[in-house]
Design a protein around this motif. Structure first.
Motif, PDB file in Angstrom:
ATOM      1  N   TYR A 159       6.546  -1.952 -18.419  1.00 16.03           N
ATOM      2  CA  TYR A 159       5.275  -2.111 -17.706  1.00 16.03           C
ATOM      3  C   TYR A 159       4.841  -3.576 -17.704  1.00 16.03           C
ATOM      4  CZ  TYR A 159       0.264  -1.079 -16.766  1.00 16.03           C
ATOM      5  OH  TYR A 159      -1.015  -1.022 -16.246  1.00 16.03           O
ATOM      6  N   THR A 160       4.831  -4.206 -18.886  1.00 17.04           N
ATOM      7  CA  THR A 160       4.365  -5.586 -18.960  1.00 17.04           C
ATOM      8  C   THR A 160       5.359  -6.541 -18.297  1.00 17.04           C
ATOM      9  OG1 THR A 160       5.293  -5.762 -21.194  1.00 17.04           O
ATOM     10  CG2 THR A 160       2.950  -5.243 -21.010  1.00 17.04           C
ATOM     11  N   ALA A 161       6.655  -6.238 -18.394  1.00 22.09           N
ATOM     12  CA  ALA A 161       7.643  -7.089 -17.727  1.00 22.09           C
ATOM     13  C   ALA A 161       7.474  -7.031 -16.214  1.00 22.09           C
ATOM     14  CB  ALA A 161       9.054  -6.656 -18.115  1.00 22.09           C
ATOM     15  N   ALA A 162       7.223  -5.842 -15.670  1.00 20.55           N
ATOM     16  CA  ALA A 162       7.025  -5.708 -14.227  1.00 20.55           C
ATOM     17  C   ALA A 162       5.817  -6.521 -13.761  1.00 20.55           C
ATOM     18  CB  ALA A 162       6.857  -4.240 -13.850  1.00 20.55           C
ATOM     19  N   LEU A 163       4.745  -6.504 -14.541  1.00 23.72           N
ATOM     20  CA  LEU A 163       3.555  -7.282 -14.183  1.00 23.72           C
ATOM     21  C   LEU A 163       3.827  -8.775 -14.275  1.00 23.72           C
ATOM     22  CD1 LEU A 163       0.749  -5.221 -15.966  1.00 23.72           C
ATOM     23  CD2 LEU A 163       1.116  -5.430 -13.500  1.00 23.72           C
ATOM     24  N   ALA A 164       4.463  -9.197 -15.362  1.00 24.29           N
ATOM     25  CA  ALA A 164       4.714 -10.625 -15.567  1.00 24.29           C
ATOM     26  C   ALA A 164       5.655 -11.189 -14.508  1.00 24.29           C
ATOM     27  CB  ALA A 164       5.292 -10.860 -16.955  1.00 24.29           C
ATOM     28  N   LEU A 165       6.731 -10.462 -14.224  1.00 23.40           N
ATOM     29  CA  LEU A 165       7.737 -10.947 -13.285  1.00 23.40           C
ATOM     30  C   LEU A 165       7.326 -10.718 -11.836  1.00 23.40           C
ATOM     31  CD1 LEU A 165      10.870  -9.608 -15.181  1.00 23.40           C
ATOM     32  CD2 LEU A 165      10.034 -11.960 -15.148  1.00 23.40           C
ATOM     33  N   ASP A 192       0.816  -1.216   0.000  1.00 20.67           N
ATOM     34  CA  ASP A 192       0.000   0.000   0.000  1.00 20.67           C
ATOM     35  C   ASP A 192       0.852   1.270   0.000  1.00 20.67           C
ATOM     36  OD1 ASP A 192      -2.362  -1.391  -0.042  1.00 20.67           O
ATOM     37  OD2 ASP A 192      -2.777  -1.200   2.098  1.00 20.67           O
ATOM     38  N   VAL A 193       2.163   1.140   0.154  1.00 18.68           N
ATOM     39  CA  VAL A 193       3.042   2.306   0.093  1.00 18.68           C
ATOM     40  C   VAL A 193       2.922   2.933  -1.295  1.00 18.68           C
ATOM     41  CG1 VAL A 193       5.449   3.076   0.150  1.00 18.68           C
ATOM     42  CG2 VAL A 193       4.631   1.398   1.822  1.00 18.68           C
ATOM     43  N   VAL A 194       2.696   4.232  -1.358  1.00 20.52           N
ATOM     44  CA  VAL A 194       2.342   4.865  -2.636  1.00 20.52           C
ATOM     45  C   VAL A 194       3.547   5.355  -3.431  1.00 20.52           C
ATOM     46  CG1 VAL A 194       0.065   5.554  -1.798  1.00 20.52           C
ATOM     47  CG2 VAL A 194       1.999   7.130  -1.536  1.00 20.52           C
ATOM     48  N   GLN A 195       4.727   5.367  -2.840  1.00 18.36           N
ATOM     49  CA  GLN A 195       5.920   5.824  -3.556  1.00 18.36           C
ATOM     50  C   GLN A 195       7.088   4.942  -3.159  1.00 18.36           C
ATOM     51  OE1 GLN A 195       6.524  10.079  -3.679  1.00 18.36           O
ATOM     52  NE2 GLN A 195       8.750   9.862  -3.739  1.00 18.36           N
ATOM     53  N   TRP A 196       7.892   4.562  -4.158  1.00 21.79           N
ATOM     54  CA  TRP A 196       9.019   3.674  -3.882  1.00 21.79           C
ATOM     55  C   TRP A 196       9.961   4.343  -2.876  1.00 21.79           C
ATOM     56  CZ3 TRP A 196       9.124  -1.063  -6.490  1.00 21.79           C
ATOM     57  CH2 TRP A 196      10.198  -1.904  -6.159  1.00 21.79           C
ATOM     58  N   VAL A 248       1.587  -5.040  -8.394  1.00 23.25           N
ATOM     59  CA  VAL A 248       2.978  -4.774  -8.007  1.00 23.25           C
ATOM     60  C   VAL A 248       3.091  -3.447  -7.254  1.00 23.25           C
ATOM     61  CG1 VAL A 248       4.070  -6.213  -9.753  1.00 23.25           C
ATOM     62  CG2 VAL A 248       3.397  -3.881 -10.350  1.00 23.25           C
ATOM     63  N   GLY A 249       2.061  -3.110  -6.503  1.00 24.94           N
ATOM     64  CA  GLY A 249       2.101  -1.919  -5.671  1.00 24.94           C
ATOM     65  C   GLY A 249       2.364  -0.656  -6.469  1.00 24.94           C
ATOM     66  N   CYS A 250       3.299   0.166  -5.971  1.00 26.26           N
ATOM     67  CA  CYS A 250       3.584   1.454  -6.604  1.00 26.26           C
ATOM     68  C   CYS A 250       4.599   1.336  -7.742  1.00 26.26           C
ATOM     69  CB  CYS A 250       4.094   2.440  -5.564  1.00 26.26           C
ATOM     70  SG  CYS A 250       5.662   1.948  -4.777  1.00 26.26           S
ATOM     71  N   ALA A 251       4.949   0.107  -8.147  1.00 22.01           N
ATOM     72  CA  ALA A 251       6.010  -0.064  -9.142  1.00 22.01           C
ATOM     73  C   ALA A 251       5.659   0.546 -10.489  1.00 22.01           C
ATOM     74  CB  ALA A 251       6.332  -1.545  -9.315  1.00 22.01           C
ATOM     75  N   LEU A 252       4.401   0.497 -10.893  1.00 19.24           N
ATOM     76  CA  LEU A 252       4.027   1.000 -12.220  1.00 19.24           C
ATOM     77  C   LEU A 252       4.141   2.521 -12.289  1.00 19.24           C
ATOM     78  CD1 LEU A 252       1.001  -1.351 -12.964  1.00 19.24           C
ATOM     79  CD2 LEU A 252       3.413  -1.654 -13.588  1.00 19.24           C
TER      80      LEU A 252
END
Length: 241
Positions: A205-211, A61-65, A158-162
């Motif tokens: 974007y898609t790599a972050a979701l897939a991995l 739930d953290v909104v910023q890395w 993936v939380g705030c990663a996107l």
């Protein structure tokens, strides 16, 4: 279990800085000084009643890395927020530092690898990503989000990663040059408009979701989503994997 995300001293309104065993307390004067800096003048110094140290019950739930992430306990709560998964605290005790990538979930270390590569993306790498076929990505991305939203009404797998990826690819593009940007008349700011860099962002974007959320698709489907990224950068080599 509760988590405190530390960004940097400029955005930290407590004292002392987090270290294991420290009792960190909210420092209103630091918050007021931070508000006065951009304004260039004094602001209302009367507390609104809901300031404090922000603590999340769930790391994703953290909104910023964050620059660092801490597990905290013994929370001295301010006014409770009904149904919220975050809390405002007058003070807490720092238990231990945990990996910052937990904000992207249990596979956040792989997501962090994608973010790190994106942060230093070059024009040649963006062109290489853009030149690869993205066949199948859009349909699989829709499937992944549909499966996520069946059980979650908000947030990201993936939380705030996107949102972090969007920020860091913009920073990387600015280092390459202003020709990659164009005006956004509605927001009255320059935004990334270069087609190759936008396709590169799509690959990240898609790599972050897939991995980062492999449980939402089959291994074969995840390989398709991450294919452009892994073709250019290879597979991540991470400690313990």
């Amino acid at each position: 279990m509760s988590f405190f995300a530390f960004d940097d001293v400029e955005h930290f309104y407590g004292e002392p800085e987090p270290v294991p065993g420290a009792r960190v307390s909210f420092a209103p004067d630091k918050l007021i000084a931070a508000r006065e800096r951009p304004a260039g003048r004094q602001v209302d110094r009367q507390p609104a009643g809901d300031e404090g140290l922000l603590v999340n019950e769930i790391a994703t739930d953290v909104v910023q890395w964050p620059s660092s992430l801490w597990r905290v306990a013994d929370l001295e709560l301010m006014r409770p927020i009904p149904a919220a998964r975050w809390l405002r605290c007058r003070a807490f005790t720092v238990m231990e530092q945990v990996p910052a990538w937990l904000v992207a979930g249990p596979h956040g270390d792989v997501v962090e690898w994608v973010i790190t590569q994106t942060r230093t993306l070059t024009g040649a790498q963006a062109d290489a990503l853009a030149a690869l076929s993205d066949d199948g990505e859009e349909a699989l991305k829709r499937t992944l989000w549909a499966r996520w939203l069946r059980d979650h009404h908000t947030g990201s797998p993936v939380g705030c990663a996107l949102t972090t990826l969007n920020r860091v690819i913009t920073e990387a593009a600015r280092r390459v040059g202003p020709q990659l940007f164009g005006p956004d008349d509605e927001e009255e700011v320059d935004v990334l408009t270069d087609p190759a860099w936008l396709r590169a962002f799509g690959a990240a974007y898609t790599a972050a979701l897939a991995l980062g959320a492999p449980e939402l698709l089959t291994p074969q489907e995840n390989a398709v989503l991450a294919r452009r990224w892994t073709t250019v950068f290879g597979s991540p080599v991470l400690p313990g994997r």
